[in-house]
Motif scaffolding. Structure first.
Motif, PDB file in Angstrom:
ATOM      1  N   THR A  80       0.847  -1.190   0.000  1.00  0.00           N
ATOM      2  CA  THR A  80       0.000   0.000   0.000  1.00  0.00           C
ATOM      3  C   THR A  80       0.884   1.242   0.000  1.00  0.00           C
ATOM      4  N   ALA A  81       0.324   2.359  -0.435  1.00  0.00           N
ATOM      5  CA  ALA A  81       1.084   3.606  -0.526  1.00  0.00           C
ATOM      6  C   ALA A  81       0.145   4.789  -0.365  1.00  0.00           C
ATOM      7  N   TRP A  82       0.735   5.962  -0.081  1.00  0.00           N
ATOM      8  CA  TRP A  82       0.012   7.230  -0.062  1.00  0.00           C
ATOM      9  C   TRP A  82       0.674   8.190  -1.036  1.00  0.00           C
ATOM     10  N   ARG A  83      -0.070   9.149  -1.531  1.00  0.00           N
ATOM     11  CA  ARG A  83       0.528  10.242  -2.290  1.00  0.00           C
ATOM     12  C   ARG A  83       1.370  11.088  -1.348  1.00  0.00           C
ATOM     13  N   PHE A  84       2.572  11.363  -1.747  1.00  0.00           N
ATOM     14  CA  PHE A  84       3.479  12.139  -0.897  1.00  0.00           C
ATOM     15  C   PHE A  84       2.890  13.510  -0.582  1.00  0.00           C
ATOM     16  N   ASP A  85       2.264  14.144  -1.568  1.00  0.00           N
ATOM     17  CA  ASP A  85       1.701  15.481  -1.352  1.00  0.00           C
ATOM     18  C   ASP A  85       0.592  15.484  -0.308  1.00  0.00           C
ATOM     19  N   ASP A  86      -0.019  14.325  -0.057  1.00  0.00           N
ATOM     20  CA  ASP A  86      -1.108  14.252   0.922  1.00  0.00           C
ATOM     21  C   ASP A  86      -0.602  14.310   2.364  1.00  0.00           C
ATOM     22  N   VAL A  87       0.680  14.062   2.565  1.00  0.00           N
ATOM     23  CA  VAL A  87       1.223  14.034   3.936  1.00  0.00           C
ATOM     24  C   VAL A  87       2.410  14.973   4.123  1.00  0.00           C
ATOM     25  N   VAL A  88       2.865  15.632   3.057  1.00  0.00           N
ATOM     26  CA  VAL A  88       4.098  16.417   3.148  1.00  0.00           C
ATOM     27  C   VAL A  88       3.971  17.578   4.134  1.00  0.00           C
TER      28      VAL A  88
END
Length: 227
Positions: free
Chosen positions: A124-132
Motif C-alpha cells: 500500500t502507498a500514499w501520495r506524498f503530497d497528501d502528507v508532506v
C-alpha cells in the motif's frame, strides 16, 4: 523490479512501479551529533565509518520484494523499518520498506551487508503530497517476535530523519522529486533494546492526523551457513 501498490487498505492494486534503480539512504538522521555518536559505537564493533553523511548505497533492484516470507543466510540478519519513496507518472508516493541487513557481514562492509539481503516492501502507498505538510508528525514503528510475544522494536516520528526531498536532492544534485524508475529507502530510527534478529518483522507507518497506517509483515526463513 516491478512492484504493485494500492492506495487504500484492502483495495486492488492501482499503481505499477518499475524500479530500475534502488537507493538506500544511510546515516539519514537530522542530528549530526547523534549520528557521530552512533558511528563511533559501530566503529568500536568493527563497522567501517561512512565516507559521507548521508551516504547513498546502491542495491540491486532485484532485491526488492513484496512477499510475506523471505530467506536469509544464517541467523544474524535483522530488519529496519523505513519509508520508501518512488514516482509514477510524475507523482511521488510514499510506502514502507525494511532495510533487512546481515549484521555479521556489516563488520566487513556496510554496502555488502545491505546487498546480500532482500528488501521487503509494503503493498500500500500514499501520495506524498497528501502528507508532506505534516511529514514530521508521521510515526514509523516495528515489532519483532521474542519468546512467542510481539515486542515493540522501533518507534519514532519522522522529525528525527532528513526529509525525503533533501535526501533526493543530495542524490540527484538538483531535484526534489525522485526520477521515474527510482526507489529510495530513507533511513530509520534506533532499535529499542539493541539490534537483534527475529523470525517475524512487523512494520508500520502511521498517520496520526488521519488515523491511518501503512503496514507490512514478513517472516524470515533461515538458510544454513555451509562452509
Amino acid at each position: 523490479m516491478k512492484l504493485q501498490f494500492s492506495l487504500a487498505q484492502d483495495a486492488s492494486p492501482t499503481l505499477h512501479a518499475d524500479i530500475q534503480t534502488l537507493i538506500v539512504a544511510g546515516w539519514a538522521g537530522r542530528d549530526l551529533t547523534a549520528i557521530e555518536h552512533h558511528i563511533e559505537e559501530l566503529a568500536a564493533l568493527g563497522v567501517p565509518r561512512p565516507s559521507a553523511v548521508p551516504l547513498y548505497y546502491r542495491v540491486a533492484n532485484n532485491q526488492l520484494t513484496q512477499a510475506d516470507t523471505i530467506q536469509a543466510l544464517g541467523t544474524e540478519s535483522s530488519g529496519e523499518v523505513e519509508v520508501f519513496v518512488f514516482t509514477v507518472d510524475g507523482v511521488m508516493y510514499v510506502s514502507l520498506a525494511s532495510d533487512h541487513t546481515d549484521r555479521k557481514l556489516e563488520a566487513y562492509g556496510v554496502a555488502e551487508s545491505k546487498q546480500i539481503c532482500v528488501k521487503p516492501v509494503a503493498t500500500t502507498a500514499w501520495r506524498f503530497d497528501d502528507v508532506v505538510e505534516y511529514w514530521d508528525e508521521l510515526v514509523i514503528r516495528s515489532w519483532i517476535e521474542e519468546d512467542g510475544q510481539k515486542v515493540l522494536y522501533q518507534e519514532g516520528t519522522l522529525d528525527s530523519l532528513r526529509l525525503p526531498q533533501d535526501l533526493i536532492e543530495g542524490y540527484t544534485g538538483n531535484k526534489n522529486i525522485l526520477p521515474e524508475g527510482h526507489g529510495m529507502i530513507c533511513g530509520t530510527v534506533g532499535a529499542i533494546g539493541g539490534i537483534r534478529p527475529s523470525n517475524t518483522f512487523v512494520m508500520e507507518l502511521h498517520d496520526p492526523r488521519k488515523n491511518r497506517s501503512l503496514q507490512h509483515t514478513y517472516r524470515v526463513e533461515t538458510l544454513p551457513v555451509i562452509a
